[in-house]
Motif scaffolding. Structure first.
Motif, mmCIF file in Angstrom:
data_model
loop_
_atom_site.group_PDB
_atom_site.id
_atom_site.type_symbol
_atom_site.label_atom_id
_atom_site.label_comp_id
_atom_site.label_asym_id
_atom_site.label_seq_id
_atom_site.Cartn_x
_atom_site.Cartn_y
_atom_site.Cartn_z
ATOM 1 N N LYS A 1 0.834 -1.187 0.000
ATOM 2 C CA LYS A 1 0.000 0.000 0.000
ATOM 3 C C LYS A 1 0.878 1.248 0.000
ATOM 4 C CE LYS A 1 -3.321 2.365 2.874
ATOM 5 N NZ LYS A 1 -2.777 3.207 3.899
ATOM 6 N N ARG A 2 0.561 2.172 -0.825
ATOM 7 C CA ARG A 2 1.276 3.448 -0.883
ATOM 8 C C ARG A 2 0.735 4.356 0.225
ATOM 9 N NH1 ARG A 2 1.405 7.329 -6.215
ATOM 10 N NH2 ARG A 2 2.202 9.150 -5.135
ATOM 11 N N LEU A 3 1.640 4.972 0.977
ATOM 12 C CA LEU A 3 1.232 5.874 2.045
ATOM 13 C C LEU A 3 0.578 7.119 1.456
ATOM 14 C CD1 LEU A 3 4.372 5.762 4.387
ATOM 15 C CD2 LEU A 3 2.180 4.618 4.726
ATOM 16 N N THR A 4 -0.432 7.620 2.137
ATOM 17 C CA THR A 4 -1.065 8.872 1.729
ATOM 18 C C THR A 4 -0.227 10.036 2.244
ATOM 19 O OG1 THR A 4 -2.379 9.035 3.741
ATOM 20 C CG2 THR A 4 -3.350 7.795 1.890
ATOM 21 N N ALA A 5 -0.520 11.233 1.776
ATOM 22 C CA ALA A 5 0.207 12.415 2.249
ATOM 23 C C ALA A 5 0.066 12.592 3.764
ATOM 24 C CB ALA A 5 -0.260 13.661 1.493
ATOM 25 N N PRO A 6 -1.149 12.476 4.335
ATOM 26 C CA PRO A 6 -1.244 12.592 5.795
ATOM 27 C C PRO A 6 -0.465 11.496 6.534
ATOM 28 C CG PRO A 6 -3.407 12.915 4.811
ATOM 29 C CD PRO A 6 -2.475 12.448 3.717
ATOM 30 N N GLU A 7 -0.403 10.307 5.965
ATOM 31 C CA GLU A 7 0.367 9.223 6.593
ATOM 32 C C GLU A 7 1.867 9.515 6.545
ATOM 33 O OE1 GLU A 7 -2.537 5.359 5.875
ATOM 34 O OE2 GLU A 7 -1.226 6.005 4.238
ATOM 35 N N LEU A 8 2.334 10.108 5.452
ATOM 36 C CA LEU A 8 3.746 10.494 5.364
ATOM 37 C C LEU A 8 4.082 11.530 6.436
ATOM 38 C CD1 LEU A 8 4.194 10.756 1.491
ATOM 39 C CD2 LEU A 8 5.289 9.089 3.003
ATOM 40 N N VAL A 9 3.204 12.509 6.605
ATOM 41 C CA VAL A 9 3.420 13.524 7.639
ATOM 42 C C VAL A 9 3.452 12.860 9.011
ATOM 43 C CG1 VAL A 9 2.459 15.581 8.760
ATOM 44 C CG2 VAL A 9 2.424 15.391 6.265
#
Length: 111
Positions: free
Chosen positions: A5-13
């Protein structure tokens, strides 16, 4: 077939922030008691970018780590002002630099 699964922008933050949290993050722990304190659990992206820059300037950090944290800080700062089309790339770069810094701090030079 790639099932990761590719991390979302909020997950990266969130992942970057977790490395910087004052009480539990590996970056504040590495800097020692006289380094910057880190961020709170609800820190904004601009606070995260600022904190990465502070840690990159900490004299007690290993040089390989400071270089990577400096790049992470630049990428996170770019994400703060980026348009919606490029913010994910900046966050991904910041996260990758934080991961590389963690490996450098651990002495893991493989990869």
């Amino acid at each position: 077939m790639n099932t990761e699964k590719r991390l979302t922008a909020p997950e990266l933050v969130d992942e970057i922030r977790s490395s910087l949290i004052a009480a539990t993050g590996w970056i504040p722990a590495l800097s020692g008691p006289h380094g910057p304190t880190g961020v709170l659990e609800d820190a904004s992206l601009s606070e995260i970018a600022r904190s990465l820059g502070e840690f990159a300037s900490t004299p007690t950090m290993p040089s390989a780590v400071t270089q990577l944290l400096h790049r992470a800080a630049e990428s996170a700062a770019a994400a703060v002002t980026a348009d919606s089309a490029t913010v994910y790339g900046h966050l991904g770069a910041a996260y990758a630099y934080v991961l590389q810094a963690h490996r450098a701090a651990s002495g893991d030079t493989a990869n």
